[in-house]
Design a protein around this motif. Structure first.
Motif, PDB file in Angstrom:
ATOM      1  N   GLY A 176      -2.092  -6.093 -32.980  1.00  0.00           N
ATOM      2  CA  GLY A 176      -2.559  -7.341 -32.388  1.00  0.00           C
ATOM      3  C   GLY A 176      -3.726  -7.199 -31.427  1.00  0.00           C
ATOM      4  O   GLY A 176      -4.529  -8.124 -31.277  1.00  0.00           O
ATOM      5  N   TRP A 177      -3.839  -6.054 -30.777  1.00  0.00           N
ATOM      6  CA  TRP A 177      -4.860  -5.882 -29.742  1.00  0.00           C
ATOM      7  C   TRP A 177      -6.159  -5.257 -30.235  1.00  0.00           C
ATOM      8  O   TRP A 177      -7.214  -5.494 -29.669  1.00  0.00           O
ATOM      9  N   GLU A 178      -6.073  -4.372 -31.241  1.00  0.00           N
ATOM     10  CA  GLU A 178      -7.318  -3.762 -31.717  1.00  0.00           C
ATOM     11  C   GLU A 178      -8.147  -4.830 -32.421  1.00  0.00           C
ATOM     12  O   GLU A 178      -7.586  -5.688 -33.080  1.00  0.00           O
ATOM     13  N   PRO A 179      -9.441  -4.831 -32.271  1.00  0.00           N
ATOM     14  CA  PRO A 179     -10.319  -3.849 -31.656  1.00  0.00           C
ATOM     15  C   PRO A 179     -10.607  -4.101 -30.169  1.00  0.00           C
ATOM     16  O   PRO A 179     -11.375  -3.366 -29.571  1.00  0.00           O
ATOM     17  N   ARG A 180      -9.986  -5.119 -29.586  1.00  0.00           N
ATOM     18  CA  ARG A 180     -10.233  -5.388 -28.158  1.00  0.00           C
ATOM     19  C   ARG A 180      -9.870  -4.189 -27.297  1.00  0.00           C
ATOM     20  O   ARG A 180     -10.524  -3.887 -26.302  1.00  0.00           O
ATOM     21  N   VAL A 181      -8.790  -3.507 -27.675  1.00  0.00           N
ATOM     22  CA  VAL A 181      -8.327  -2.287 -27.008  1.00  0.00           C
ATOM     23  C   VAL A 181      -7.982  -1.299 -28.106  1.00  0.00           C
ATOM     24  O   VAL A 181      -7.363  -1.667 -29.102  1.00  0.00           O
TER      25      VAL A 181
END
Length: 148
Positions: free
Chosen positions: A84-89
């Motif tokens: 859910g978080w990649e690519p933001r993190v």
């Protein structure tokens, strides 16, 4: 357009990606695989700097060990968060037993230990496993403070 340095999950090559295209599943210039895998990357002492310190994206590192019950219980939470978080993190897993020099270099005293890096600097650290909702909230708080 701003260019971001992102390390390929598959071959470890640094790629320059336009910031606005990061969510378009960019392809690595070297191996032609997607730069972002949407799952944690297992990192060693040899490629830690490449994946964690030499990127423009926030990176959350999970120091763990196979004999550690809380580590094993937290692993699915960490994996689900990556989708859910990649690519933001970016999400990285490091086996503390297999990387004693790195664990010592970073002062890892307990596992699981979660370290958040941004642009080559450690921003935050937290020891202990968390339930999914708490981990997601912790990540949201940390990343929003970074402004990314």
């Amino acid at each position: 357009m701003d260019m971001l340095k992102a390390t390929c999950s598959h071959c470890g090559t640094a790629n320059r990606v336009p910031a606005g295209k990061l969510w378009d599943k960019p392809i690595c210039g070297k191996c032609k695989q997607p730069v972002i895998s949407y799952k944690p990357v297992t990192v060693s002492e040899q490629n830690f700097d490449k994946f964690v310190l030499n990127t423009d994206l926030p990176v959350i590192v999970d120091f763990w060990a196979s004999w550690c019950a809380p580590c094993v219980q937290f692993s699915p939470v960490f994996e689900q968060a990556a989708t859910g978080w990649e690519p933001r993190v970016r999400f990285v897993k490091i086996d503390a037993d297999a990387t004693p020099a790195l664990s010592q270099r970073l002062g890892i005293r307990s596992i699981p230990s979660l370290l958040l890096f941004y642009k080559g600097k450690e921003i935050e650290r937290r020891a202990g496993a968390m339930p999914a909702q708490m981990f997601d909230q912790w990540l949201e708080n940390q990343v929003s403070q970074l402004g990314v």
